[in-house]
Every structure is written in structure tokens, then in C-alpha cells.
Design an enzyme around this catalytic site. Structure first.
Site, PDB file in Angstrom:
ATOM      1  N   HIS A 210      -3.753  -5.099   0.883  1.00  0.00           N
ATOM      2  CA  HIS A 210      -3.104  -5.641   1.919  1.00  0.00           C
ATOM      3  C   HIS A 210      -3.040  -7.081   2.223  1.00  0.00           C
ATOM      4  CE1 HIS A 210      -2.536  -1.661   4.477  1.00  0.00           C
ATOM      5  NE2 HIS A 210      -3.847  -1.324   3.455  1.00  0.00           N
TER       6      HIS A 210
ATOM      7  N   CYS B  95       0.855  -1.222  -0.117  1.00  0.00           N
ATOM      8  CA  CYS B  95      -0.214  -0.135   0.004  1.00  0.00           C
ATOM      9  C   CYS B  95       0.854   1.254  -0.073  1.00  0.00           C
ATOM     10  CB  CYS B  95      -1.200  -0.143   1.382  1.00  0.00           C
ATOM     11  SG  CYS B  95      -2.470   0.990   1.063  1.00  0.00           S
TER      12      CYS B  95
ATOM     13  N   SER C 235      -0.062 -12.267  38.533  1.00  0.00           N
ATOM     14  CA  SER C 235      -1.488 -11.960  38.588  1.00  0.00           C
ATOM     15  C   SER C 235      -2.432 -12.962  38.341  1.00  0.00           C
ATOM     16  CB  SER C 235      -1.940 -11.014  37.429  1.00  0.00           C
ATOM     17  OG  SER C 235      -1.516 -11.534  35.997  1.00  0.00           O
ATOM     18  N   GLY C 236      -1.668 -14.150  37.901  1.00  0.00           N
ATOM     19  CA  GLY C 236      -2.521 -15.634  37.800  1.00  0.00           C
ATOM     20  C   GLY C 236      -3.149 -15.511  36.168  1.00  0.00           C
ATOM     21  N   GLY C 237      -2.555 -14.288  35.605  1.00  0.00           N
ATOM     22  CA  GLY C 237      -3.036 -14.464  34.026  1.00  0.00           C
ATOM     23  C   GLY C 237      -1.849 -15.348  33.165  1.00  0.00           C
ATOM     24  N   VAL C 238      -2.230 -15.403  32.019  1.00  0.00           N
ATOM     25  CA  VAL C 238      -1.355 -16.029  31.125  1.00  0.00           C
ATOM     26  C   VAL C 238       0.093 -15.407  31.159  1.00  0.00           C
ATOM     27  CG1 VAL C 238      -0.824 -16.834  28.703  1.00  0.00           C
ATOM     28  CG2 VAL C 238      -3.147 -17.048  29.791  1.00  0.00           C
ATOM     29  N   ASP C 239       0.249 -14.131  30.912  1.00  0.00           N
ATOM     30  CA  ASP C 239       1.693 -13.519  30.438  1.00  0.00           C
ATOM     31  C   ASP C 239       2.484 -13.673  31.968  1.00  0.00           C
ATOM     32  OD1 ASP C 239       0.514 -12.839  28.273  1.00  0.00           O
ATOM     33  OD2 ASP C 239      -0.045 -10.757  28.833  1.00  0.00           O
ATOM     34  N   SER C 240       1.942 -13.441  33.136  1.00  0.00           N
ATOM     35  CA  SER C 240       2.968 -13.519  34.200  1.00  0.00           C
ATOM     36  C   SER C 240       3.377 -14.856  34.730  1.00  0.00           C
ATOM     37  CB  SER C 240       2.399 -12.629  35.491  1.00  0.00           C
ATOM     38  OG  SER C 240       1.002 -13.329  35.799  1.00  0.00           O
ATOM     39  N   SER C 241       2.191 -15.854  34.326  1.00  0.00           N
ATOM     40  CA  SER C 241       2.368 -17.095  34.724  1.00  0.00           C
ATOM     41  C   SER C 241       3.696 -17.779  33.756  1.00  0.00           C
ATOM     42  CB  SER C 241       1.205 -18.108  34.404  1.00  0.00           C
ATOM     43  OG  SER C 241       0.173 -17.488  35.436  1.00  0.00           O
TER      44      SER C 241
ATOM     45  N   GLU D 201      -1.760  -8.933   4.100  1.00  0.00           N
ATOM     46  CA  GLU D 201      -1.690  -9.415   5.428  1.00  0.00           C
ATOM     47  C   GLU D 201      -3.197  -9.735   6.215  1.00  0.00           C
ATOM     48  OE1 GLU D 201      -1.374  -4.800   5.906  1.00  0.00           O
ATOM     49  OE2 GLU D 201      -0.792  -6.461   4.313  1.00  0.00           O
TER      50      GLU D 201
END
Length: 517
Positions: free
Chosen positions: A176, A88, A230-236, A178
Site C-alpha cells: 500500500h 494489492c 450549525s456554526g461548524g466548518v462545513d456549513s460555514s 498510499e
């Protein structure tokens, strides 16, 4: 042979000119097994040479190349001998810089358009149909291709929809590729990555793990690290990766604010602490948070109170630990991109460690900062975190506090927690958990008349929210089977105290958001 740093991987870099789809380009290339990064459009030639990419992609963008202040590249980039694909605005910029002509279009194209491949030998379209539909989004167009380029595709309103200079390996597409709305977009990107750039698919999660473990050990040495869990995916996943690298040199502080889903805190402790051996301090602060939230009804105020209190609890626990040099957090690549700068000095409030006092001097460590969310999930499974924990539903930092509309009380939290558990249980029994982007219950604070047994009731309503989405930016309400909804409704009314009515939210995003608060 294992890769020890990013220079050991074949890579294709994407230069950012401001397109809303720029992250998608990077994701698509990584999906092919080729490492990719989104980088500033004015990245220096020296840095590009040092990275030694197999190819360069110019993203789209909102500017007009002929306007003052339009985003540019160093012209020396065209002398590096590296294949370039312009998408583009990227195609317009390359054409403009190399002597072509770009003008405002008489008829802008936004949305689906049909193109015709006009060159049967066009490398980008190799193996693809002559006619295909693509996603256009442009107000300018190339009206004259640069010298040495040939036109390889056209559409009704865009006679020059794709260009190619096979000798220099410079290519441009006005659409585009993508986005999923382009019929053969991924194939076009694959043709560029593999056939033009000759890149090898050698980006694997196993290599990433080995590389990160080595980097963490080298950076941390024998020092200590703390992490707000936090118990979330990222921090776990961050906690598990750090534990693999440095063991008990890591201490994770898990602040349980009492707003988690049913049994969630115990599940985190079981999976990370007992099963995987991560050193975790669990702080049970439910009463403290509820006291602070007493009488508060505004959703933004609830968020601020919970965020501030989380920081204070984390600070208190962190100060009890001695000789800690590093603070870890689960920054993702999307956070790095959105900041537009090096986030090594930024504490992210949505990871609940923002606002640390000035007298707490930590060096930041962010082992996930090169990964997208789905790559983090893949990493989590590779590290042995249970599937259900890795693929858990997106969950807001304030937790169930913003799924209780109005004032938060212990009784209301219990109602939402139990109803949410029933919803998740029935969705799982129906085998729909992988088909729905997000699903949860809310307590909107509405009371209505009902009849239970022989008596009149005046009790609360539970709302069910379930949506389908690709990226969370837009969403449609999920068309759950009636029999599944019936089971969910019956169980919630039967098993949850003070509920006599269940409603289903059939609003899309936009106009609504996914969460109610």
C-alpha cells in the site's frame, strides 16, 4: 485560462474494490495537484471514456480474485490505452485477468515488510533506493506475472512484490503506497501520476471556486436557497461559497441550541454575517433545548433529542420563508463515498437538517460534495473566513451536551464552557494548537473532597482530553508539557465555580473513543 468544469482538469480515477485505504489514494493524488475521484469498480467503459482520465488506479480490497463473487472490472478497460496501477488486490486482479496466476500465500503479510527493487530501470521506483520498507496487507499473492510483465520488486515472503508492463503502461504493487507506513509510497504514486500518466498538476482551489460559483448560479438562477447553519466548518464554508455566488438569495438559519463553546455563536455571526455579509437568521433556542433535555442522562437519547429538536426549529423557521426552492447542505466527498450512492437525495442528519416533512419539497444543492475536509478548510481561507474559524476543533453536533456526562443543566454547561475556554486559551498561548488533533474538557459528574482556603469542599471534577491523530480513526493522548497542564489546572480550579479537581485522560483510541459520550 480558467477551468469551467471537471473535464478541464487532468484527472486520475481510483476504482474502489473495498480497501480501508481507498480514500487515501484519492487524497494523495489530489495532494499532487491532480484531480482524482473514487468510483465504483464496475464503472462502465462508456463513463470512463467520457471522463478521459490520464490514469486509472485499482484499489486494494478484501476479496480473493479466484473466489466466486469477487469484485471485477470490465475486461475492455485493458484495451483503452490508459495507464493502470494495481494496488494489492488491484495488482492481483490485473494479473489474474491478463493471464497471470494468483494463489493463497503460505505466509500472509500484514504490517511492515522490506522490499528489494530488482529492476534498476523500474519506472515506479525511479530515483528511489533499492531497499525500502513498505506496508503489506495481503493473504494472496501473484505467483506468476502475466505475459509481457516483468517483476520489479520482491520481499522475503512475496517474491513478486511489484510488476510492470512498460509497453502498455500497466503496473502493479502488492503493498500500500498510499499509507504513511510505506517509506517511499508517495514517491511511487508521484512517479505513476507524473512520469507514467503524464498528468499535469492543474487542480487548484481558485479554479474550483470559479467553477462552483458558475455552477451554482446556473442551477439556482433567480430562485432562493436555505441552509441549516450549525456554526461548524462545513456549513460555514457552504454558506460563504453560496453567498459569493448568489448573495442574498441565500438565507442561512442558525439554530443556537445553547450547547456551543464560549462566544462561538457570536463569532459565527461576526465572521459570516457582519464581516462577509451572509444573510443569517439566528434562532436563540437555548431554553427550548434545555427543557427537552431535563432529566435525560443517556448519551444516545441526548443526541436524538437534540437532533429532533434542531429539525423542528429549522422547519418552523423554513416555513416562514416564502418561495424557497433549494436546500443547501455541507455534504463532503467522504459522505458521498461512504454512502456508496449518489447522495443528491439524501439529507444528512449530522448536518442537522434530516427528517424534513414531506410537504417541504426542496431541490438539494451540495457545493462541497467533491471536496475532502482539508480541502474545505483551504477553500474557507480562500473565501476570507477567519483562520480560527476555519481551523476550529472538531465539534460534535450535540455540542457540549455530550461533554456533560449525565443530565444537562445550564449550570453544568457553564462549567464546561468556561473550563474549555481556559484550556483552549492556554494551549494557544503555548503554541500547541496546530500540534494537537483535538482538545476539550468534560464534566464527568464526579464529586470529590477538597480543601480551598480553610474550608472543606465537595465539588465537581473536570476532565481534560487532548489527543494527537492523523485521521481521527485512531488517536494517542497528547503528551502535554507539565507546566502547561499545571497552568490549565490552576486556572480551571481558580476561575470555574464548583470545581476542586482536574484530571487528565491518558487513554488512547482504541480502546477509548475521543469523546467521552
Amino acid at each position: 485560462m480558467a477551468k469551467t468544469n471537471l473535464n478541464d482538469f487532468d484527472k486520475i480515477i481510483v476504482l474502489d474494490f473495498g480497501s480501508q485505504y481507498n480514500q487515501l489514494i484519492t487524497r494523495r493524488i489530489r495532494d499532487f495537484g491532480i484531480y482524482s475521484e473514487l468510483l465504483p469498480h464496475d464503472l462502465s467503459i462508456e463513463k470512463i471514456k467520457k471522463m478521459a482520465p490520464k490514469g486509472i488506479i485499482f484499489s486494494g480490497g478484501p476479496n480473493s480474485v479466484y473466489d466466486e463473487g469477487a469484485l471485477k472490472v470490465d475486461p475492455e478497460i485493458f484495451k483503452l490505452g490508459i495507464p493502470i496501477l494495481g494496488i494489492c488486490y488491484g495488482m492481483q486482479l490485473m494479473s489474474y485477468d491478463l493471464g497471470g496466476k494468483v494463489e493463497k500465500a503460505d505466509n500472509s503479510e500484514y504490517g511492515r515488510a522490506d522490499i528489494e527493487v530488482t529492476d534498476p530501470n523500474a519506472v515506479l521506483f525511479e530515483g528511489l533506493p533499492k531497499e525500502q520498507y513498505v506496508w503489506m496487507s495481503h493473504g494472496d499473492l501473484v505467483t506468476k506475472a502475466p505475459e509481457g510483465f516483468k517483476v520489479t520488486a520482491k520481499s522475503k515472503n512475496c517474491p513478486i512484490s511489484a510488476i510492470a508492463n512498460d509497453e502498455k503502461k500497466f503496473y502493479g504493487i502488492q503493498f500500500h503506497a498510499e499509507v504513511r507506513n510505506s517509506e517511499y509510497g508517495l514517491d511511487i504514486l508521484k512517479n505513476f501520476a507524473f512520469n507514467v500518466c503524464d498528468a499535469k498538476a492543474n487542480w487548484t482551489m481558485d479554479d474550483f471556486i470559479e467553477m462552483q460559483v458558475d455552477e451554482i448560479r446556473e442551477k439556482v438562477g433567480d430562485k432562493k436557497v436555505i441552509l441549516g447553519l450549525s456554526g461548524g466548518v462545513d456549513s460555514s464554508v457552504t454558506a460563504t461559497l453560496l453567498h459569493k455566488a448568489i448573495g442574498d438569495q441565500l438565507t442561512a438559519i442558525f439554530v443556537d441550541h445553547g450547547m456551543l463553546r464560549k462566544d462561538e455563536g457570536d463569532q459565527v455571526m461576526q465572521a459570516l454575517n457582519k464581516d462577509l455579509g451572509v444573510n443569517i437568521i439566528r434562532v436563540n433556542a437555548q431554553k427550548r433545548f434545555l427543557d427537552k433535555l431535563k432529566g435525560v442522562t443517556d448519551p444516545e437519547q441526548k443526541r436524538k433529542i437534540i437532533g429532533k429538536e434542531f429539525i423542528e426549529v429549522f422547519n418552523e423557521e423554513a416555513k416562514k420563508l416564502k418561495d424557497v426552492d433549494f436546500l443547501a447542505q455541507g455534504t463532503l466527498y467522504t459522505d458521498v463515498i461512504e454512502s456508496g450512492t449518489n447522495t443528491a437525495q439524501t439529507i444528512k442528519s449530522h448536518h442537522n437538517v434530516g427528517g424534513l416533512p414531506e410537504d417541504m419539497h426542496f431541490e438539494l444543492i451540495e457545493p462541497l460534495r467533491k471536496l475532502f475536509k482539508d480541502e474545505v478548510r483551504e477553500l474557507g481561507e480562500k473565501l476570507g473566513i477567519p483562520h480560527d474559524l476555519v481551523w476550529r476543533q472538531p465539534f460534535p453536533g450535540p455540542g457540549l451536551a455530550i461533554r456533560v456526562l449525565g443530565e444537562v443543566t445550564e449550570d453544568k454547561l457553564k462549567i464546561v464552557r468556561e473550563s474549555d475556554a481556559i484550556l483552549r486559551d492556554e494551549i494557544k498561548k503555548a503554541g500547541l494548537q496546530e500540534d494537537i488533533w483535538q482538545y476539550f474538557t468534560v464534566l464527568p459528574g464526579i464529586r470529590s473532597v477538597g480543601v480551598m482556603g480553610d474550608g472543606r469542599t465537595y465539588d465537581y471534577t473536570i476532565g481534560i482530553r487532548a489527543v494527537t491523530s492523523i485521521d481521527g480513526m485512531t488517536a494517542d493522548f497528547a503528551k502535554l508539557p507539565w507546566d502547561v497542564l499545571s497552568k490549565i489546572s490552576t486556572r480551571i480550579v481558580d476561575e470555574c465555580d464548583h470545581i476542586n479537581r482536574v484530571v487528565y485522560d491518558i487513554t488512547s483510541k482504541p480502546p477509548s473513543t475521543i469523546e467521552w459520550e
